[in-house]
Structures are given as structure tokens and as C-alpha cells.
Design a protein around this motif. Sequence first.
Motif, PDB file in Angstrom:
ATOM      1  N   ASP A  94       4.551  -6.604   6.984  1.00 27.68           N
ATOM      2  CA  ASP A  94       3.627  -7.436   6.218  1.00 27.68           C
ATOM      3  C   ASP A  94       2.581  -6.569   5.522  1.00 27.68           C
ATOM      4  N   ARG A  95       1.998  -5.645   6.244  1.00 25.87           N
ATOM      5  CA  ARG A  95       0.945  -4.811   5.661  1.00 25.87           C
ATOM      6  C   ARG A  95       1.494  -3.892   4.579  1.00 25.87           C
ATOM      7  N   LEU A  96       2.673  -3.325   4.818  1.00 21.50           N
ATOM      8  CA  LEU A  96       3.250  -2.422   3.836  1.00 21.50           C
ATOM      9  C   LEU A  96       3.626  -3.169   2.551  1.00 21.50           C
ATOM     10  N   SER A  97       4.243  -4.337   2.701  1.00 16.72           N
ATOM     11  CA  SER A  97       4.659  -5.100   1.523  1.00 16.72           C
ATOM     12  C   SER A  97       3.457  -5.590   0.728  1.00 16.72           C
ATOM     13  N   MET A  98       2.400  -6.018   1.392  1.00 20.69           N
ATOM     14  CA  MET A  98       1.214  -6.466   0.679  1.00 20.69           C
ATOM     15  C   MET A  98       0.469  -5.308   0.015  1.00 20.69           C
ATOM     16  N   THR A  99       0.544  -4.115   0.622  1.00 17.53           N
ATOM     17  CA  THR A  99      -0.047  -2.938  -0.018  1.00 17.53           C
ATOM     18  C   THR A  99       0.683  -2.598  -1.311  1.00 17.53           C
ATOM     19  N   VAL A 100       2.021  -2.628  -1.237  1.00 19.02           N
ATOM     20  CA  VAL A 100       2.821  -2.379  -2.440  1.00 19.02           C
ATOM     21  C   VAL A 100       2.569  -3.469  -3.480  1.00 19.02           C
ATOM     22  N   ALA A 101       2.427  -4.719  -3.018  1.00 20.03           N
ATOM     23  CA  ALA A 101       2.155  -5.819  -3.940  1.00 20.03           C
ATOM     24  C   ALA A 101       0.807  -5.635  -4.625  1.00 20.03           C
ATOM     25  N   LEU A 102      -0.188  -5.206  -3.882  1.00 22.94           N
ATOM     26  CA  LEU A 102      -1.506  -4.945  -4.472  1.00 22.94           C
ATOM     27  C   LEU A 102      -1.420  -3.823  -5.501  1.00 22.94           C
ATOM     28  N   LEU A 103      -0.612  -2.808  -5.196  1.00 27.79           N
ATOM     29  CA  LEU A 103      -0.423  -1.712  -6.140  1.00 27.79           C
ATOM     30  C   LEU A 103       0.263  -2.213  -7.410  1.00 27.79           C
ATOM     31  N   GLY A 104       1.261  -3.080  -7.246  1.00 22.15           N
ATOM     32  CA  GLY A 104       1.977  -3.607  -8.400  1.00 22.15           C
ATOM     33  C   GLY A 104       1.103  -4.476  -9.279  1.00 22.15           C
TER      34      GLY A 104
END
Length: 336
Positions: free
Chosen positions: A151-161
Motif C-alpha cells: 500500500d505504501r509503495l503503490s501510493m508513493t509511486v502514485a504520488l510521484l506520477g
Amino acid sequence: MTAYIIRRVIAAIMLLLVVSAVTFAIFFLVPRIGGQTVDQLAVQYVGKDANPESVAAVKKNLGLDQPLLVQYYDFVKAIVMGANYQFGPDPVECSRPCFGYSFKTHVEVWPEIAQRIPVTLSLAIGAAVLWLVSGVTIGVISALKRGSIVDRLSMTVALLGVSLPIFFTGLLGLALFTSQWPIWETIEFVPFSESPGEWAWNLLLPWASLAFLYSALYARLTRAGMLETMSEDYIRTARAKGLRESKVVTRHGLRAALTPIVTIFGMDFGLMLGGAVLTESVFSFQGMGAYAVQAVRESDLPIVMGVTLTAAFFIVFCNLIVDLVYAAIDPRVRYS
């Protein structure tokens, strides 16, 4: 359901009429309110170096010396039935739908737009499939594994995107995959009818660059919607009845969480069909967006107006589809 569809179609047609009126007002009424004369308005359609004969011809062809209501009627009539323009002894026919006529290049606007629609359509459809599938999937997984590393990794990537603009990710992709690691030698649009394989291969990097931006947003929205939906009473009731967890998630949780996703997807896809300006510019695709940018640089107002009307049609049409999809997702919409 039939009555609901008829109501939505009528509303879409009325909205298109409103859009045409607003577009007409922007290009013909607002300049007059700002103090422009009829001659000054005509000069904008033929260029700064226009001679008196060409200015007079544009005034006559566009009816700029007629009342505004008459001009608007002729404007709508040209879209539906076509129009004829007189330049010297030879008349010029603008066949329907006549979205304008460029008095600078002496070409009809609609055929030029129609040539570029497949480029924009190809870019929009492929990217939309990627961002919708990947964004919703990542959002559901993040919601079901709330607080985990996934969850944390995917949301971090989403924030980057969400934070990185398309011109940055697109140029970065070109630098990496055409120069550093030359997977693509060149990226150019190949029509689907000529070679479906080359069509998809040359669009893969633009699709991925564009989908990275949008899928990040959809992942965050899906996660928020799923977290709210999965805590509802009817979800606990479904689990208490002994339904499989996969059915609870897909048929009850995801279906309810998709309503805001469908709304935003309709708007985003409609705007994309209106012309992915930055993406087409980065990858040098000659779509509607690039055509509009070129027209703005050259102050070719009929082209700008034609692209505006075409983009508005796509947005209204996509919103009509969204309304119909609503009825399939949530039956309560049919009876509202």
C-alpha cells in the motif's frame, strides 16, 4: 431505461447547441464587446497583410455585416448543411459538416481535423485502457492491504506520477528508450490499417507516459473509494451471508466505488479526444492538439474554432456515455 436514454440524448443535443452558441460568442461577439470593428475582426481571418479585397470577401462570406442572430443561424446552418464561399469568379464549397474555412490556407477545416482524429483517437484509447486497468487494480489492492508495504509503495509511486508532468515523463522516456537504451530507433505514428503491430509498438511509449500520470490519480481515487465502501453495513451483511471475498469485493465493493471513477474517466477521456496537446508535442504526433497549437501560433481563427467545436463534441459525447454507464452500474439512477 428507454425513457432515461431519450432524456439524456435530448439533454446532450441541447448542450451541444449551448456549446455552439458559446463558441460563436467567443469568436464573434466578445471581440465586438471589446471594441473591435467589423473590419478588424475580418482582418484576423485573413492575416495582418490582407488587402481590402480579401477583407471585403471575408466580411461577405462570414456575414460580419449582418445582425448577430443571422450570423449565428448561418454558423449553425453551415455545420449541418455546409456553406458556399465566394472568392472572385469561382465559388468555394465547404461541405457538411462545415466547421469553418481557413481563409489563409484556403482549405476546409473539417477534412484537416478528420485526418488527425485517428492519431488522437489512437493515443487516447490505448492510454485510457492502460491507466484505467492499472489505476483501478492498484487502488483495489492498496485498499485491501491497507497499511502494508504494498500500500505504501503503490501510493508513493502514485504520488510521484501525479506530481510529474507529461512533458517530463515523455521526454525522460524518449531519452532512456531511444538514446540510452535504443529499444525504439524512432517513434512515429503508423496508421492501424497499414500495420497493427507497428501501430501499437510506436504508441507503446506515449501510452505508458500518458497512463503513468492518469493511473496514479485513479489509483488514489479507487483506494479512497474502496476504503469507504468496504466499511459499509451492506458489505458486512454480504460477508455474513457467506459470500466469497472475491465476490464481495468485485460485485459489492468495487461496483459502488466505481461511480466517481466513471465520472472522472468520462471527463478525462473526452478532454483527451479533444487533443492531447502536450503528449502530441513531445512525441511529434500530428493530431488534433498539434493542429490547434499550430493554428494558435498562426492566428488562424477558423481552425481554432473548428478544433474547439470538435473537442466540445467529444466531451459532451463522453459525458453522455458516462450517464448511460451510470444506469448500468447503479440502477437507482434510472429512476431518479
